[in-house]
Design a protein around this motif. Sequence first.
Motif, PDB file in Angstrom:
ATOM      1  N   SER A  94       0.830  -1.209   0.000  1.00 24.01           N
ATOM      2  CA  SER A  94       0.000   0.000   0.000  1.00 24.01           C
ATOM      3  C   SER A  94       0.867   1.263   0.000  1.00 24.01           C
ATOM      4  O   SER A  94       0.511   2.277  -0.596  1.00 24.01           O
ATOM      5  CB  SER A  94      -0.983   0.008   1.167  1.00 24.01           C
ATOM      6  OG  SER A  94      -0.338  -0.271   2.373  1.00 24.01           O
ATOM      7  N   ARG A  98       0.570   4.065  -3.010  1.00 27.87           N
ATOM      8  CA  ARG A  98       0.371   5.493  -2.789  1.00 27.87           C
ATOM      9  C   ARG A  98       1.534   6.292  -3.395  1.00 27.87           C
ATOM     10  O   ARG A  98       1.372   7.403  -3.877  1.00 27.87           O
ATOM     11  CB  ARG A  98       0.210   5.692  -1.302  1.00 27.87           C
ATOM     12  CG  ARG A  98       0.692   6.892  -0.528  1.00 27.87           C
ATOM     13  CD  ARG A  98       0.516   8.267  -1.006  1.00 27.87           C
ATOM     14  NE  ARG A  98       0.529   9.237   0.062  1.00 27.87           N
ATOM     15  CZ  ARG A  98       1.480   9.370   0.977  1.00 27.87           C
ATOM     16  NH1 ARG A  98       2.483   8.548   1.031  1.00 27.87           N
ATOM     17  NH2 ARG A  98       1.394  10.320   1.872  1.00 27.87           N
ATOM     18  N   ASP A 119       5.428  14.208  -7.513  1.00 26.82           N
ATOM     19  CA  ASP A 119       5.200  15.016  -6.314  1.00 26.82           C
ATOM     20  C   ASP A 119       3.715  15.410  -6.252  1.00 26.82           C
ATOM     21  O   ASP A 119       2.922  14.979  -7.097  1.00 26.82           O
ATOM     22  CB  ASP A 119       6.134  16.233  -6.293  1.00 26.82           C
ATOM     23  CG  ASP A 119       5.885  17.200  -7.445  1.00 26.82           C
ATOM     24  OD1 ASP A 119       4.864  17.063  -8.139  1.00 26.82           O
ATOM     25  OD2 ASP A 119       6.724  18.103  -7.642  1.00 26.82           O
ATOM     26  N   ASP A 120       3.362  16.222  -5.268  1.00 28.93           N
ATOM     27  CA  ASP A 120       1.955  16.589  -5.077  1.00 28.93           C
ATOM     28  C   ASP A 120       1.371  17.254  -6.314  1.00 28.93           C
ATOM     29  O   ASP A 120       0.177  17.138  -6.587  1.00 28.93           O
ATOM     30  CB  ASP A 120       1.800  17.588  -3.912  1.00 28.93           C
ATOM     31  CG  ASP A 120       2.138  16.978  -2.568  1.00 28.93           C
ATOM     32  OD1 ASP A 120       2.908  16.003  -2.532  1.00 28.93           O
ATOM     33  OD2 ASP A 120       1.635  17.488  -1.547  1.00 28.93           O
ATOM     34  N   SER A 153       7.156   9.677   2.737  1.00 32.27           N
ATOM     35  CA  SER A 153       5.998   8.975   2.168  1.00 32.27           C
ATOM     36  C   SER A 153       5.608   7.785   3.029  1.00 32.27           C
ATOM     37  O   SER A 153       4.495   7.273   2.918  1.00 32.27           O
ATOM     38  CB  SER A 153       6.306   8.495   0.746  1.00 32.27           C
ATOM     39  OG  SER A 153       6.565   9.592  -0.094  1.00 32.27           O
ATOM     40  N   GLU A 297      -7.935   4.673 -11.210  1.00 32.09           N
ATOM     41  CA  GLU A 297      -8.959   3.824 -10.594  1.00 32.09           C
ATOM     42  C   GLU A 297      -8.469   3.096  -9.351  1.00 32.09           C
ATOM     43  O   GLU A 297      -9.251   2.534  -8.604  1.00 32.09           O
ATOM     44  CB  GLU A 297      -9.451   2.782 -11.618  1.00 32.09           C
ATOM     45  CG  GLU A 297     -10.151   3.388 -12.822  1.00 32.09           C
ATOM     46  CD  GLU A 297     -11.276   4.336 -12.422  1.00 32.09           C
ATOM     47  OE1 GLU A 297     -12.138   3.908 -11.627  1.00 32.09           O
ATOM     48  OE2 GLU A 297     -11.267   5.492 -12.870  1.00 32.09           O
ATOM     49  N   GLY A 299      -7.195   4.023  -6.529  1.00 35.17           N
ATOM     50  CA  GLY A 299      -7.195   4.664  -5.214  1.00 35.17           C
ATOM     51  C   GLY A 299      -6.200   5.796  -5.246  1.00 35.17           C
ATOM     52  O   GLY A 299      -5.627   6.102  -6.293  1.00 35.17           O
ATOM     53  N   HIS A 300      -5.973   6.385  -4.094  1.00 37.92           N
ATOM     54  CA  HIS A 300      -5.145   7.591  -4.089  1.00 37.92           C
ATOM     55  C   HIS A 300      -3.669   7.280  -4.294  1.00 37.92           C
ATOM     56  O   HIS A 300      -3.170   6.261  -3.859  1.00 37.92           O
ATOM     57  CB  HIS A 300      -5.317   8.358  -2.778  1.00 37.92           C
ATOM     58  CG  HIS A 300      -4.609   9.673  -2.817  1.00 37.92           C
ATOM     59  ND1 HIS A 300      -5.083  10.741  -3.522  1.00 37.92           N
ATOM     60  CD2 HIS A 300      -3.416  10.060  -2.302  1.00 37.92           C
ATOM     61  CE1 HIS A 300      -4.231  11.743  -3.426  1.00 37.92           C
ATOM     62  NE2 HIS A 300      -3.218  11.357  -2.687  1.00 37.92           N
ATOM     63  N   PHE A 301      -2.986   8.161  -4.967  1.00 42.63           N
ATOM     64  CA  PHE A 301      -1.526   8.102  -5.067  1.00 42.63           C
ATOM     65  C   PHE A 301      -1.013   9.528  -5.216  1.00 42.63           C
ATOM     66  O   PHE A 301      -1.768  10.432  -5.601  1.00 42.63           O
ATOM     67  CB  PHE A 301      -1.077   7.227  -6.239  1.00 42.63           C
ATOM     68  CG  PHE A 301      -1.576   7.692  -7.572  1.00 42.63           C
ATOM     69  CD1 PHE A 301      -0.856   8.591  -8.336  1.00 42.63           C
ATOM     70  CD2 PHE A 301      -2.789   7.238  -8.064  1.00 42.63           C
ATOM     71  CE1 PHE A 301      -1.332   9.038  -9.561  1.00 42.63           C
ATOM     72  CE2 PHE A 301      -3.272   7.673  -9.299  1.00 42.63           C
ATOM     73  CZ  PHE A 301      -2.555   8.577 -10.041  1.00 42.63           C
ATOM     74  N   ASN A 302       0.258   9.730  -4.921  1.00 40.12           N
ATOM     75  CA  ASN A 302       0.853  11.067  -4.976  1.00 40.12           C
ATOM     76  C   ASN A 302       0.678  11.698  -6.348  1.00 40.12           C
ATOM     77  O   ASN A 302       1.094  11.125  -7.346  1.00 40.12           O
ATOM     78  CB  ASN A 302       2.353  10.996  -4.657  1.00 40.12           C
ATOM     79  CG  ASN A 302       2.615  10.944  -3.169  1.00 40.12           C
ATOM     80  OD1 ASN A 302       1.763  11.359  -2.366  1.00 40.12           O
ATOM     81  ND2 ASN A 302       3.772  10.445  -2.783  1.00 40.12           N
ATOM     82  N   GLY A 303       0.096  12.850  -6.378  1.00 36.97           N
ATOM     83  CA  GLY A 303      -0.062  13.590  -7.627  1.00 36.97           C
ATOM     84  C   GLY A 303      -1.376  13.297  -8.339  1.00 36.97           C
ATOM     85  O   GLY A 303      -1.688  13.933  -9.349  1.00 36.97           O
ATOM     86  N   ARG A 304      -2.150  12.377  -7.799  1.00 38.02           N
ATOM     87  CA  ARG A 304      -3.382  11.972  -8.481  1.00 38.02           C
ATOM     88  C   ARG A 304      -4.305  13.150  -8.781  1.00 38.02           C
ATOM     89  O   ARG A 304      -4.776  13.334  -9.905  1.00 38.02           O
ATOM     90  CB  ARG A 304      -4.139  10.951  -7.620  1.00 38.02           C
ATOM     91  CG  ARG A 304      -5.408  10.450  -8.267  1.00 38.02           C
ATOM     92  CD  ARG A 304      -6.212   9.561  -7.309  1.00 38.02           C
ATOM     93  NE  ARG A 304      -7.329   8.965  -8.000  1.00 38.02           N
ATOM     94  CZ  ARG A 304      -8.473   9.580  -8.231  1.00 38.02           C
ATOM     95  NH1 ARG A 304      -8.641  10.825  -7.823  1.00 38.02           N
ATOM     96  NH2 ARG A 304      -9.437   8.989  -8.879  1.00 38.02           N
ATOM     97  N   ARG A 305      -4.512  13.936  -7.728  1.00 36.40           N
ATOM     98  CA  ARG A 305      -5.436  15.058  -7.864  1.00 36.40           C
ATOM     99  C   ARG A 305      -4.957  16.029  -8.950  1.00 36.40           C
ATOM    100  O   ARG A 305      -5.724  16.453  -9.808  1.00 36.40           O
ATOM    101  CB  ARG A 305      -5.495  15.756  -6.500  1.00 36.40           C
ATOM    102  CG  ARG A 305      -6.409  16.914  -6.377  1.00 36.40           C
ATOM    103  CD  ARG A 305      -6.294  17.400  -4.926  1.00 36.40           C
ATOM    104  NE  ARG A 305      -6.534  18.826  -4.825  1.00 36.40           N
ATOM    105  CZ  ARG A 305      -7.671  19.340  -4.340  1.00 36.40           C
ATOM    106  NH1 ARG A 305      -8.624  18.550  -3.938  1.00 36.40           N
ATOM    107  NH2 ARG A 305      -7.832  20.641  -4.260  1.00 36.40           N
TER     108      ARG A 305
END
Lengths: 417, 518
Positions: A94, A98, A119-120, A153, A297, A299-305
């Motif tokens: 996990s 992420r 990165d973010d 992280s 799809e 789930g969340h990971f760094n930079g996703r947004r």
Amino acid sequence: MPKTAVKPVTEQAIVQPLHSPAQLHFRTLRLDTPFQPRIDAAMKTNDWYDWGGYRAPASLWDEELEYFAIRSQAALFDISPMTKYRIEGPDAESFLNRLTLRDVTKLKTGRVHYTAWCDDEGFVLDDGTLFRLAPNRFRLCCQERHLPWLLDSAIGFDVTVTEETEVVAALALQGPTSFAILREAGFEGVERLKVFDLAEFAHEDGSVTISRTGFTGDLGYELFVETRLALSLWDRLWQAGELRGIRAIGYTALNRARLEAGLIVANADFVTAEHAIRADRVRMPDEIGLGFMVDLEKGHFNGRRAIAEARAKGRLRHVLVGLEIEGNIPAEHAIVYHRKKKEVGLVSAAIWSPMAKRNIALASLERPYGDSITDDLWVEIYAMRELKYERLMKRAKVVQRPFIKLDRRTASPPAEF
Amino acid sequence: MTSFDAIVIGGGHNGLTAAATLAKSGRKVLVLEAASEIGGAARTEEFAPGFRAAPAHLLNRLHPEVVKTLELERHGLALGPIAPSVALSRDDKPLTLHGAYGESLSGASASEAAAWQELRAQLLRYAGILKPLLARRPPELGNMSLMETSAFAMTGLSLRRLGKEDMRDFLRMLLMNVSDVADEHLDDDRLKGLLAFDATLGSHLGPRSPTSLLGLYYRLAGEFGRQPGAQALPAGGMGAVVAAILRAAKAAGVSIRADAPVARILAEKGRAAGVALDSGEEIRARTVVSAINPHSTFLDLVGTREIDTGFVRRIKNIRMKGDAAKLHLALDRPPEFSGVDAAGHRGRLVIAPSSDHVERAFNPAKYGEFSPEPVMEITLPSLSDPTLAPDGACVLSAVVQYAPYALKEGWEAGKPKFLAAIMARLELYAPGIGRLVRHAELLTPADLEARYRMPGGHWHHGELQADQMMMSRPAFGAAGYDTPVEGLFLCGAGSHPGGGVSGVPGLNAARRIIEMRG
Ligand SMILES: Cc1cc2nc3c(=O)[nH]c(=O)nc-3n(C[C@H](O)[C@H](O)[C@H](O)COP(=O)(O)OP(=O)(O)OC[C@H]3O[C@@H](n4cnc5c(N)ncnc54)[C@H](O)[C@@H]3O)c2cc1C
């Protein structure tokens, strides 16, 4: 002993050793790898370069012939300077899911995948290969150093991240006879390795991890071993390869092969987010051909947004493409034009490809060029000819990568040459 | 089962303010409070049989917009009279600031009083410039809406209105320390000590620490009864203020559940989907509003796997180790502070004999030790509201600094020693007080943390210093109340503008949610 380990934030104590061995770094500005005695013995050109602080061969005897060793024999290349992290613990999967772009739950034990992380803001920090050595144990290999990022992280995950660049030696054995050499060397069962498989094999009183991976687009393997067994591994391969044309090679030859394979190099074909000084030099995965890795799809990971937003708002400004350029003069670092006038990008790597028999290049273009507009592209090559530049305007065509596709890379079982 | 549009985590005054405002906009809102009683650090509780007190004891920044929006007066908010501040002194008579932060002084020389009037006017003028910034949502750099730009421009305008010399001085002083500013204008140690105390109250700064003046501006940007800098002891204790907000919330249709600690914020693909309680119960809603500490919100409730590493770094780096302890004394009868008149006893009594004294009190806190001669702010709430103590008896409520959260020797060993140090100070200013003590409750930052779920026991849920203010509060990426997790908002004291019983973070957050159609 692990150099650094991560605990949940609440248990973290600040530990500062009085003297770290790193404090003496200035006494040796370029380190030796565990294979240095063998490489030094093979070195005829004295053509060294610096790979992440290590003394590494650019070429050893003849860069032209070293390249052909990859394509028609077997090339042995020391990849020990590659940055390596050991990632272990109940939350390793996990944590990596992420951290990185691809879905790590789909990476089975004994498999390797090529991935990248951001990165973010969704800008690529590096790309690399992720090896799943056991359900809860991974190895992440890459170009740059990332320990602080990985440790931060790891906050909130039950996982240990250990820098193991210095304690794990590694070799790439690439080329048509590479499989035959491994078999000859007695690595039983190595024929069962399909592309991106890995397995452990006995070596001396320890073991070596062999994966069917590489950076050449050819049939090939990578071998990881603890440093104390490094030289005996080299010798074992060397002996087995004597009649199969094994050759030690340097980076120049490898760089040609990787370009033919269409593979990118961090901080050569794109600037990693932590290295970029200029705000517009950073790149999102979609801008360097890594968009296929992004799994929105999972789930969340760094930079996703940030990536999802950039996609939704059409904010992706660049694209990395393969170019085929007329003529035979490599267009290294040439400017790319549309209609010979408008500057639209830059070539980051280029060679005349002996395998493809084409003049090929990787280039970063500003969208829509290279994306929706691909016609009428030109590169401007300055060829130095006896103290005079010949300025050439050559037509460039956007083409698929890889530039060459070798069936032997993926053939299973691998062929013996 | 009813379904809710918004869930507010934490029933402190900010959570209630946000909930009430959201409910007034037509949303169905549920407030979940971990404790059995709502109110957070502003809730009045019994600490000895018949004696009641709240950590927060002085009302000096409840925002008029909050009062208006929630119609708090209609819901029973009774604002008492403005309370004076009395700077106690051992060698001198006390010095009293009457009205709104010393409209007039008694006990000071004529020249000092004149100098004070000038400084007071200047401080209020400058605090007034910051006031709109400390009321609205902080501007987003590079992404300012028209409203925000104009608010920013207004600040620029009010700056311009100052006149050249004043503007220069405003900018010169902005990041100064309070001690130097006081020294430029004043002579009286009592007055300078009081300013030093007020500027550093609730933060990890000494009066000589750079930027400490900002704390005083923050204090003076607050108002009471439309009077900047004024303060009051609310009738019924701080709990009565919370009760009025609670009534407003209920009247607006907010559902409230106490004894409902939230264990997790459910996030799905970067979006908040609801909450899970300690009990395992899951409640879903489109919008989740966290009125609790930002560190707890993200690192404990959301969890790091749902947010980006860079953001985790920033949240983890928020400084929030409190230095303020709270003393509650149950006294047999009202104590007598030397030289203080009856009106003074109903006000705020400050033991901070000089700026140097406050600085010396701060020094050990830097190294994990408490002040051997602490400074403090004392009120006797039961004098204004007899229901807070049994007949004839008295409650003493004091905020005492400096009591570093991470005390080197540990608070178990340190607490009795610190209590003794406090009592020794009190005895000097109110001889005989020790004999009146029926019960003493000392809440160290560690106690405050445990009881009120305030990490670090911190007054503001995060240091209120220049680097943790405005668009950096609580951290870049969550400064505008909306957060990297879609549908999750912050609305507690850890958000802009900061702590104190103001209701501003709660109100601003609710407005932001309404604006974003959350
Ligand atoms: C010693 C001291 C003295 C103070 N004196 C004053 C003063 O005189 N005047 C003044 O204006 N201000 C004062 N303050 C500051 C003021 O009390 C705070 O800034 C204010 O209470 C913050 O309000 P809030 O609603 O944001 O948060 P809080 O009051 O902290 O409320 C948060 C609420 O959330 C609840 N909660 C936390 N975690 C969870 C969870 N997981 N699930 C459900 N609920 C949860 C808590 O139980 C609490 O009720 C003082 C503070 C301290 C520490």
